[in-house]
Design a protein around this motif. Structure first.
Motif, PDB file in Angstrom:
ATOM      1  N   ARG A 104      -1.085  -3.569   4.919  1.00  0.00           N
ATOM      2  CA  ARG A 104      -2.040  -2.551   4.449  1.00  0.00           C
ATOM      3  C   ARG A 104      -2.566  -1.702   5.600  1.00  0.00           C
ATOM      4  NH1 ARG A 104      -3.623  -6.970   0.628  1.00  0.00           N
ATOM      5  NH2 ARG A 104      -2.744  -6.341  -1.380  1.00  0.00           N
ATOM      6  N   TRP A 105      -2.896  -2.319   6.746  1.00  0.00           N
ATOM      7  CA  TRP A 105      -3.374  -1.463   7.829  1.00  0.00           C
ATOM      8  C   TRP A 105      -2.219  -0.721   8.513  1.00  0.00           C
ATOM      9  CZ3 TRP A 105      -1.642  -2.486  12.726  1.00  0.00           C
ATOM     10  CH2 TRP A 105      -1.403  -3.815  13.116  1.00  0.00           C
ATOM     11  N   GLU A 138       1.147   1.648  18.383  1.00  0.00           N
ATOM     12  CA  GLU A 138       0.787   3.046  18.578  1.00  0.00           C
ATOM     13  C   GLU A 138       1.604   3.686  19.698  1.00  0.00           C
ATOM     14  OE1 GLU A 138      -3.397   2.946  19.205  1.00  0.00           O
ATOM     15  OE2 GLU A 138      -3.884   2.921  17.063  1.00  0.00           O
ATOM     16  N   ARG A 170       5.334   3.416   7.021  1.00  0.00           N
ATOM     17  CA  ARG A 170       5.777   2.799   5.779  1.00  0.00           C
ATOM     18  C   ARG A 170       6.124   1.345   6.073  1.00  0.00           C
ATOM     19  NH1 ARG A 170      11.234   3.474   2.129  1.00  0.00           N
ATOM     20  NH2 ARG A 170      10.433   2.270   0.364  1.00  0.00           N
ATOM     21  N   ARG A 226      -4.449  -7.943  14.751  1.00  0.00           N
ATOM     22  CA  ARG A 226      -4.360  -6.481  14.757  1.00  0.00           C
ATOM     23  C   ARG A 226      -4.743  -5.926  16.126  1.00  0.00           C
ATOM     24  NH1 ARG A 226      -7.052  -2.096  10.458  1.00  0.00           N
ATOM     25  NH2 ARG A 226      -6.294  -0.240  11.557  1.00  0.00           N
ATOM     26  N   GLU A 258      -1.744  -3.701  17.669  1.00  0.00           N
ATOM     27  CA  GLU A 258      -1.863  -2.285  17.301  1.00  0.00           C
ATOM     28  C   GLU A 258      -1.622  -1.334  18.478  1.00  0.00           C
ATOM     29  OE1 GLU A 258      -4.358   0.177  14.020  1.00  0.00           O
ATOM     30  OE2 GLU A 258      -5.536  -1.114  15.350  1.00  0.00           O
ATOM     31  N   SER A 266       0.130   0.591   6.896  1.00  0.00           N
ATOM     32  CA  SER A 266       0.435   1.698   5.991  1.00  0.00           C
ATOM     33  C   SER A 266      -0.474   2.900   6.170  1.00  0.00           C
ATOM     34  CB  SER A 266       0.375   1.211   4.537  1.00  0.00           C
ATOM     35  OG  SER A 266       1.389   0.256   4.300  1.00  0.00           O
ATOM     36  N   GLU A 267      -1.483   2.756   7.026  1.00  0.00           N
ATOM     37  CA  GLU A 267      -2.294   3.926   7.351  1.00  0.00           C
ATOM     38  C   GLU A 267      -1.477   4.970   8.112  1.00  0.00           C
ATOM     39  OE1 GLU A 267      -5.565   2.384   9.575  1.00  0.00           O
ATOM     40  OE2 GLU A 267      -6.271   1.101   7.928  1.00  0.00           O
ATOM     41  N   ARG A 268      -0.441   4.503   8.838  1.00  0.00           N
ATOM     42  CA  ARG A 268       0.341   5.430   9.655  1.00  0.00           C
ATOM     43  C   ARG A 268       1.848   5.320   9.446  1.00  0.00           C
ATOM     44  NH1 ARG A 268      -1.042   5.069  15.802  1.00  0.00           N
ATOM     45  NH2 ARG A 268       0.339   6.890  15.735  1.00  0.00           N
ATOM     46  N   ALA A 317       0.863  -1.186   0.000  1.00  0.00           N
ATOM     47  CA  ALA A 317       0.000   0.000   0.000  1.00  0.00           C
ATOM     48  C   ALA A 317       0.890   1.223   0.000  1.00  0.00           C
ATOM     49  CB  ALA A 317      -0.922   0.009   1.219  1.00  0.00           C
ATOM     50  N   PRO A 327       1.883   6.612   4.139  1.00  0.00           N
ATOM     51  CA  PRO A 327       1.317   7.945   4.400  1.00  0.00           C
ATOM     52  C   PRO A 327       2.387   9.013   4.230  1.00  0.00           C
ATOM     53  CG  PRO A 327       1.837   6.858   6.454  1.00  0.00           C
ATOM     54  CD  PRO A 327       2.120   5.853   5.373  1.00  0.00           C
TER      55      PRO A 327
END
Length: 288
Positions: free
Chosen positions: A56-57, A284, A63, A276, A280, A59-61, A21, A24
């Motif tokens: 993919r998830w 974070e 690389r 996840r 996650e 890559s929301e925040r 993906a 960001p």
């Protein structure tokens, strides 16, 4: 958009790495600073594509890049190796440096997790945080290696169809205690079509050579040298027992523990949503 990167590992081995993906934009008003990096390392017989959903998830925040390790996927499979711990660790370090990911979060499954924590201990300058998925620190021993040699001999290769691959690894494989479609799909992803049927993209002999370099030794000392925040994750039905996982957390200077119910060894593939949920919050808390 899926992107492939051709990298150079130890001894000049060509390595393939993948982004599944678009990353960001990085911090800063103009987004020119790179986003925090993540490198995903599959286990023995795996491939980068097994991390696609996770990448993919992530890559929301961040690389997120997944590496096909030597002997696997689209990376080189040199007949004479080497398939040593030193080679795998050096390959991962080369990938981080060539992709500009440092300081990176390393997420490793099984053998990839061992590579990850050995790299974190050896090159703390490259690693910000670490996730260990279903990998033991204790020695597995010679009996384990003999069992794997026997297991490879039971494979009915070549498989006539991918449906046969899914059925055998998900139901008929002597290691399967109860039907596991995700496991069948996992192995279907590491098969390639040949004139006489479907065969693994890797050499079982090379897999045994890679495994031979770590199953006889315990890895507690190296684990204790990891200074970055580390999450140890186990599947309730995986290969890492709860007592050993909790001892690994105790040995780690900054260890945390997570458990995924109803998951086997391939946690991120068996139960992607629960995986996840488990990892996650840690990511974070350790990502700038």
């Amino acid at each position: 958009m899926v992107r492939r990167f051709d990298l150079t590992g130890a001894d000049g081995v060509r390595l393939a790495a993948w982004e599944f993906a678009d990353p960001p934009k990085g911090p800063g008003d103009d987004g020119t600073e790179p986003a925090p990096g993540v490198l995903l390392l599959h286990g023995l017989m795996g491939r980068a594509g097994h991390w696609a959903t996770t990448a993919r998830w992530l890559s929301e925040r961040q690389r997120a890049v997944a590496l096909d390790q030597r002997g696997h996927g689209h990376s080189d499979k040199p007949s004479d190796g080497p398939y040593t711990r030193e080679a795998y660790v050096a390959d991962a370090a080369a990938a981080i440096e060539q992709l500009g990911l440092a300081p990176v979060t390393l997420i490793g499954h099984s053998m990839g997790a061992l590579t990850a924590w050995q790299l974190a201990a050896e090159r703390p300058d490259l690693v910000r945080a670490l996730v260990i998925s279903d990998m033991r620190a204790s020695a597995l021993g010679a009996a384990s290696q003999r069992e794997w040699e026997s297991w490879f001999r039971t494979w009915p290769v070549p498989f006539a169809t991918l449906a046969d691959v899914r059925k055998w690894f998900g139901e008929d494989d002597p290691r399967v205690e109860r039907p596991n479609p995700a496991r069948g799909e996992f192995f279907a992803e590491v098969m390639t079509e040949s004139p006489d049927g479907w065969r693994p993209v890797f050499s079982p002999q090379q897999m045994l050579a890679a495994r031979e370099t770590w199953v006889h030794d315990a890895h507690w000392d190296t684990l204790a040298q990891v200074r970055c925040p580390t999450l140890v994750v186990r599947g309730l039905d995986g290969e890492l027992g709860r007592a050993e996982a909790q001892e690994m957390v105790r040995v780690l200077p900054h260890g945390q523990y997570a458990e995924v119910p109803d998951a086997g060894h391939y946690i991120h593939y068996d139960r992607p949503d629960a995986w996840r949920t488990a990892v996650e919050p840690f990511l974070e808390s350790t990502t700038p």
